[in-house]
Design an enzyme around this catalytic site. Sequence first.
Site, PDB file in Angstrom:
ATOM      1  N   ASP A  42      11.878 -61.716  24.040  1.00  0.00           N
ATOM      2  CA  ASP A  42      10.525 -61.396  23.605  1.00  0.00           C
ATOM      3  C   ASP A  42      10.513 -60.289  22.568  1.00  0.00           C
ATOM      4  OD1 ASP A  42      11.397 -59.479  25.398  1.00  0.00           O
ATOM      5  OD2 ASP A  42       9.728 -59.696  26.804  1.00  0.00           O
ATOM      6  N   ASP A  95      13.716 -53.615  21.492  1.00  0.00           N
ATOM      7  CA  ASP A  95      13.227 -52.234  21.548  1.00  0.00           C
ATOM      8  C   ASP A  95      14.422 -51.300  21.370  1.00  0.00           C
ATOM      9  OD1 ASP A  95      11.876 -49.891  22.025  1.00  0.00           O
ATOM     10  OD2 ASP A  95      11.583 -50.237  24.153  1.00  0.00           O
ATOM     11  N   THR A  96      15.019 -50.819  22.468  1.00  0.00           N
ATOM     12  CA  THR A  96      16.182 -49.927  22.330  1.00  0.00           C
ATOM     13  C   THR A  96      17.453 -50.704  21.980  1.00  0.00           C
ATOM     14  OG1 THR A  96      16.840 -50.100  24.646  1.00  0.00           O
ATOM     15  CG2 THR A  96      15.243 -48.389  24.098  1.00  0.00           C
ATOM     16  N   LYS A 123      10.539 -53.788  17.394  1.00  0.00           N
ATOM     17  CA  LYS A 123       9.854 -52.504  17.221  1.00  0.00           C
ATOM     18  C   LYS A 123      10.530 -51.692  16.130  1.00  0.00           C
ATOM     19  CE  LYS A 123       7.897 -51.788  21.753  1.00  0.00           C
ATOM     20  NZ  LYS A 123       7.909 -50.982  22.981  1.00  0.00           N
TER      21      LYS A 123
HETATM   22  P1  5GP Z   1      15.407 -53.028  25.176  1.00  0.00           P
HETATM   23  O1  5GP Z   1      16.464 -53.413  26.166  1.00  0.00           O
HETATM   24  O2  5GP Z   1      15.666 -53.491  23.760  1.00  0.00           O
HETATM   25  O3  5GP Z   1      15.044 -51.574  25.264  1.00  0.00           O
HETATM   26  O4  5GP Z   1      14.084 -53.716  25.616  1.00  0.00           O
HETATM   27  C1  5GP Z   1      14.016 -55.052  25.750  1.00  0.00           C
HETATM   28  C2  5GP Z   1      13.183 -55.427  26.934  1.00  0.00           C
HETATM   29  O5  5GP Z   1      12.283 -54.393  27.362  1.00  0.00           O
HETATM   30  C3  5GP Z   1      12.320 -56.565  26.491  1.00  0.00           C
HETATM   31  O6  5GP Z   1      12.986 -57.780  26.729  1.00  0.00           O
HETATM   32  C4  5GP Z   1      11.071 -56.384  27.321  1.00  0.00           C
HETATM   33  O7  5GP Z   1      11.251 -57.050  28.543  1.00  0.00           O
HETATM   34  C5  5GP Z   1      10.976 -54.901  27.581  1.00  0.00           C
HETATM   35  N1  5GP Z   1      10.063 -54.246  26.622  1.00  0.00           N
HETATM   36  C6  5GP Z   1      10.392 -53.472  25.562  1.00  0.00           C
HETATM   37  N2  5GP Z   1       9.292 -53.075  24.902  1.00  0.00           N
HETATM   38  C7  5GP Z   1       8.243 -53.612  25.542  1.00  0.00           C
HETATM   39  C8  5GP Z   1       6.810 -53.566  25.310  1.00  0.00           C
HETATM   40  O8  5GP Z   1       6.260 -52.963  24.380  1.00  0.00           O
HETATM   41  N3  5GP Z   1       6.048 -54.266  26.199  1.00  0.00           N
HETATM   42  C9  5GP Z   1       6.568 -54.945  27.263  1.00  0.00           C
HETATM   43  N4  5GP Z   1       5.718 -55.569  28.052  1.00  0.00           N
HETATM   44  N5  5GP Z   1       7.901 -55.017  27.493  1.00  0.00           N
HETATM   45  C10 5GP Z   1       8.724 -54.351  26.641  1.00  0.00           C
HETATM   46 MG    MG Z   2      12.764 -58.773  28.554  1.00  0.00          MG
END
Ligand code: 5GP
Ligand code: MG
Length: 186
Positions: free
Chosen positions: A103, A106-107, A134
């Site tokens: 979806d 983010d990080t 993001k």
């Molecule tokens: P990362 O591992 O890149 O930090 O984040 C990825 C996961 O964190 C995404 O697959 C999602 O499930 C969740 N996530 C990150 N940002 C958001 C956000 O703004 N809204 C929601 N609902 N989930 C997020």
């Molecule tokens: Mg996710």
Amino acid sequence: MAPPSTALPGRTLISASAIQRRVRTLAHDIRTHYGDHPLTVVGLMNGSLFFLTDLTRHLPPHTRIECWRVASYRGRTSTGKLRGLDAVISGDYRGRHVLIVDDILDTGLTLHHVQRKLRALHAADIKICVLLKKEVSRRHRLNAHWVGFSIPNRFVIGYGLDLNHAYRTLPMIRVLPEARKEKSLA
Ligand code: 5GP
Ligand code: MG
């Protein structure tokens, strides 16, 4: 009887029709890239539920679909840890071209670990498609090959994305107001 309240949190950032249009162009680009090459799509649950479904509808009939259940968020914040990858992973990835569908980037923690796992399972080629990316400086450097939309560094919901398990069913992406800062004790 009064209808149930339709008030939704935040404001619409990306409309349902804009999402559907972009999903079709992404699917077209992905089809063009892989041609007739056998492809396995790994969708990360639950967030990519609707994106995975809408996107893969446009991919060739021999496309394989696997769903991996992973989570890194609690409420509005990343826990910094990824849960779910120790579970039994179904499917055979050895020598396959794999497209990870998620979806939101983010990080980068989630996609970093999923990519690593697929390398350990001897996938021949690994690429990434995310609906949202993001605009942040990422802890894990990685390259998303297909991105639906770049968005500001704000918490979003809808089209599969949740807030404490709610709002996944919304057809659009909505952005929530910034969380209130803790009151300073000074
Ligand atoms: P990362 O591992 O890149 O930090 O984040 C990825 C996961 O964190 C995404 O697959 C999602 O499930 C969740 N996530 C990150 N940002 C958001 C956000 O703004 N809204 C929601 N609902 N989930 C997020
Ligand atoms: Mg996710």
